[in-house]
Design an enzyme around this catalytic site. Sequence first.
Site: not given
Length: 863
Positions: A480-482
């Site tokens: 995840p690359c929020q």
Amino acid sequence: MTNNKRKSNASRKDADLPSSSPPVKKPKEETEDPPSNAVEVPATDAPTSPARSSGRKSGRKKEEVLVKDDDEETRFVGDPVPADEARRRWPHRYLEKKVSFSLTTQVNVRFSNEAPKEFIQAKRHFTEALVDGRVSFKVGEDGYVQAGEGEESYICRVVEMFEGLDNKPYFCAQWFYRAKDTIIQACSHLIDDKRIFLSEVKDDNPLDCLLEKLKIVRVPLDVDVATKRSKLADGNYYYDMSYLVPFSSYQNLLPDSETDGNESDSTISCNSDVNANATKGSKVQEDKRSEMRMLDLYSGCGGMSTGLCLGANMADVNLVTRWAVDFNKYACESLKLNHPETEVRNEAADDFLLLLKEWEKLCQSFSLVGGGDPMSVAKDETENSEDDEADDDGDDDLGEEVFEVEKVLSICYGDPKGINKRGLYLKIRWKNYGPEEDTWEPIDGLSDCQDKIKQFVVDGFNSKLLPLPGDVDVICGGPPCQGISGFNRFRNKENPLSDEKNKQLIVYMDIVEFLKPRFALMENVVDIVKFAKGYLGRYALGRLVSMNYQARVGLITAGSYGLPQFRMRMFMWAAAPNEKLPQYPLPTHNVVTRGVSPVEFESNAVIHDDIKSAELEKELFLGDAISDLPPVENDEGRDEIPYKEKPKTEFQKFIRLKKKDMPGFASVDVGSSEHLLYDHRPLKLNDDDYQRVCQIPRRKGANFRDLKGVRVRADNHVEWDPDVERVYLPSGRPLVPDYAMTFVDGRSLKPFGRLWWDEIVPTVVTRAEPHNQAILHPVQDRVLTIRENARLQGFPDYYQLLGPIKERYIQVGNAVAVPVARALGYSLAMSCKGTATEGPVFVLPKNFPTLDVAASPLTVDEN
Ligand code: SAH
């Protein structure tokens, strides 16, 4: 042929990541020109002599036959290639017609979006030349080529030398890319600066564009930088891979890819290691049914790995998810329920990596790795530690209560006791105590029970409780690359990697680096190649290439694989040096990828080159996916209900297949034979929202604008109708909430929007609230159920989810659409088996994934 100098300049710049332009794309003004006459062009378009670092004087006359200067001369040396040989080897240069269009020399022209290439016509060919009266070049040799002012010189291999019909000397360059000229760009610091990449792009240039001579050596891919540099000797650069613009592919060199494939021209001596390496494909020929072990990182409920395994097994490769990691406990529970064969680890990926490193040390300390017979070592150690235990017994004399370890149950890295002390912990079953008394203990405090630890490690080593380097064949997952999410106002555009929210990308690559899988597949939102000029995507590729992985990037639209959902995602393949880099499966269904493929990603979009001739199935609509499901109310509380109706469409028949009947399902453990409908319940709306929803008409396109008191202006903005008094619900709150009126400046149609049977939904997301998205059932007063969302994501109906309702929506919305993963799994299997075709894309078998199911009567439970 037009301005060659400009053309070569363009060729080095166009390899941008999002830019999909092929390196030899012509500057715009040139493409609009009528096809240039190869005879005349050099006279009109040849650049006046460029200022060059070699101090060349300007003012050369256009008409000169061979470029000469007072003191410097550029000319061919030696005899020309015999005419018949030249015509045989370069027939495209000796066409009768003045202007010729021919298939380009680019292998991948089909995906390069490039106009057919024109070739300068030749009078005769040579094999040697003198440039500037001092540098002698032979065909097959490498050199710097004049670039634009202030730019670093280009690097090329001279693959052809000829005199044009205009009597001018030309050479054909095959370009090398520096890392910064490839998609890696800003992350080129990850790549050794002596390393360059061979392109397939060739184009013609005036001979005097050549500057200095270079020595470029081909080195094996699967050795470290130091070894590569050692092969460099007195060379300037080395190369071990090719870089192709379509799908930004870094690929193993073909054994015969030296120069332009012209047999005798190559002066590159190809070291035999390299050839052996390129053709080895060690594991490719392995027994096709032996297990391939996959690690699913950030696994969620397992959509991605489920699909990959189904697809690989359909192609007869026994891919099994042996390990999965996710820090969400509900996602882990769902995955375990559906994959009893998987060791599901409910922990943070960062801790998992630290654990793997500690585990390797433990295995080393018990001599389990690095050869030897683990069991015999275990036995010795056990005997020794039994003595220790005898010593321990003596401690009882102190009169303190001493707990005795009965068994080590499991292992983790972190702070499982919540005492702010991170480290390696073991879960202990205490002698004379039950499971409820199990505790996590730091390994340091357990030094007096080495035998139990040893037993645990030996058992774990034998059962592959945790993978060691080399144990994993495939790593899949979407870190995840929020920090790049559009919802995040504090996005760090300058240095996205320093943002804690993007750190998992580093962790993911660190895990790949540690475990060294044969293949990796990374999924992510398309923003990863767009945000901050695509920095994170470039970083990911840079890491992979620096670890000697082949890699490529594709953008895939889920709907193109038979779902009523668009959903575009990025998929990055990686393959170890001796493997075949997997391809992308071309779409099977005709979905207009509306506006989802930005122009700059054209060469990364997995689409048919020629859509008209592709045999595509019709797109699917919402109704095709869910029309057979029984009606449920807003407050439906059951997790399992009977189906009631028969499937109405092929999609429904397929998705309702029992686990054992699903093509590609490999395990023997199929669980219960009962076939109920799971998770067909919606997020329960509160009374206010429920009443709002009940007033939304049951027709296509209905939404909050249809509620009383709302008026739509000619400019498509909403406003309060001054003639209607605001309506209030029994709770006292307004029927039409203010947020609906102001959402997207009053222009949105989404709040409380109903979907319709003939629609394709944009993207299934993790939330189920109807406040800012169209998620209402066409004819029932509720949001889509978890199961309906799961169907839009292609999860088979047998896939059951666990956890609170909102968590189940999250698991489904987060997942990689199963049909996409299945198609990619099929591709992976073809690479493993060595049956993959050439090129970055392939066509799936007809009727994929139904295949034999379509031919046989469907076994569908119609309870
Ligand atoms: N690939 C999955 C979906 C993954 S969604 C599928 O196809 O089903 C991303 C997942 O990463 C979420 O389940 C989230 O819980 C998990 N996650 C986020 N950060 C994490 C971390 N640091 N360590 C482990 N898991 C993490």
